[in-house]
Design an enzyme around this catalytic site. Structure first.
Site, PDB file in Angstrom:
ATOM      1  N   HIS A  46      -7.791   8.696   1.451  1.00 23.54           N
ATOM      2  CA  HIS A  46      -7.885   7.343   0.904  1.00 23.54           C
ATOM      3  C   HIS A  46      -9.340   6.891   0.816  1.00 23.54           C
ATOM      4  CE1 HIS A  46      -3.494   6.657   1.086  1.00 23.54           C
ATOM      5  NE2 HIS A  46      -3.586   7.532   2.074  1.00 23.54           N
ATOM      6  N   HIS A  50      -9.079   5.894  -5.293  1.00 20.38           N
ATOM      7  CA  HIS A  50      -7.916   6.725  -4.947  1.00 20.38           C
ATOM      8  C   HIS A  50      -6.626   5.964  -5.247  1.00 20.38           C
ATOM      9  CE1 HIS A  50      -8.269   4.157  -1.387  1.00 20.38           C
ATOM     10  NE2 HIS A  50      -6.983   4.376  -1.212  1.00 20.38           N
ATOM     11  N   HIS A  56       2.563   7.128   1.790  1.00 22.25           N
ATOM     12  CA  HIS A  56       1.533   6.519   2.637  1.00 22.25           C
ATOM     13  C   HIS A  56       2.147   5.665   3.742  1.00 22.25           C
ATOM     14  CE1 HIS A  56      -2.252   5.001   3.878  1.00 22.25           C
ATOM     15  NE2 HIS A  56      -2.324   3.934   3.093  1.00 22.25           N
ATOM     16  N   HIS A 156       1.332  -3.455   0.582  1.00 21.03           N
ATOM     17  CA  HIS A 156       1.591  -2.015   0.528  1.00 21.03           C
ATOM     18  C   HIS A 156       3.071  -1.714   0.752  1.00 21.03           C
ATOM     19  CE1 HIS A 156      -2.783  -1.519   0.867  1.00 21.03           C
ATOM     20  NE2 HIS A 156      -2.602  -0.255   0.505  1.00 21.03           N
TER      21      HIS A 156
END
Length: 203
Positions: A46, A50, A56, A156
């Site tokens: 990362h 990227h 992840h 995320h």
């Protein structure tokens, strides 16, 4: 017109706290009489420009090798949001964001040079991340190391949990707002949670 929206990788590249830095170890050196030059690269998955894949944050999520390239390449919208201290849901509701869109945000983070951290980065709020997930976008791109400043990573988890990848550390300073064709091809790394990319925008 083609815009390279990546930063170079070098030992000076800014590193996310706790991640390993870039190191190029020269194993063979043509300048010193070896038959060729051969390097061994040490870097986190990362680092620099990227892309984050579902793997992840989700052990059973899609990895770099399995993720469909059709979602990473195609029509893309660059939205310029100058003078925004943060990107909020209300701000996003004023934009024309449709299901399946690839969305890149150019903010005051454009001052970022890939090396020196910014004193006051522009992040998305958790509610803004949820709104993008509800809009069912195909991809999110941001011009800093993360779309969020919250250590619990709500954006995320929200986006990657719905198979929406996140492009980070994009160089968008010289890219006018508008529609482009995005080409973003990661290395085909089995079980890859993230991967360095050199994305380009074509006008």
């Amino acid at each position: 017109m083609i815009y390279d929206i990546s930063f170079p990788l070098s030992p000076e590249t800014m590193v996310y706290p706790g991640d390993p830095p870039f190191l190029r170890e020269v194993l063979l050196d043509g300048a010193k009489g070896d038959d060729c030059t051969l390097s061994l690269l040490h870097l986190g998955s990362h680092l620099g420009t990227h892309i984050d894949f579902p793997r992840h944050f989700f052990p059973e999520g899609m990895d770099a090798a399995a993720f469909p390239l059709e979602q990473l390449c195609g029509t893309c919208n660059v939205f310029h949001l100058p003078d925004a201290a943060e990107i909020t849901k209300d701000m996003l509701k004023q934009l024309d964001i449709q299901p399946g869109d690839r969305v890149l945000f150019r903010t005051d983070n454009e001052a970022f040079d890939g090396i020196h951290p910014l004193p006051h980065p522009v992040y998305l709020t958790a509610e803004a991340g949820e709104y993008l997930a509800e809009r069912k976008i195909a991809l999110l791109g941001v011009d800093y190391e993360s779309p969020e400043g919250d250590g619990d990573f709500p954006i995320h988890k929200t986006l990657l949990g719905r198979n929406i990848p996140i492009l980070e550390n994009l160089k968008l300073k010289d890219v006018p707002a508008g529609q482009y064709c995005l080409y973003c091809l990661p290395l085909r790394i089995a079980e890859g949670d993230g991967c360095w990319v050199r994305p380009i925008l074509e006008r």
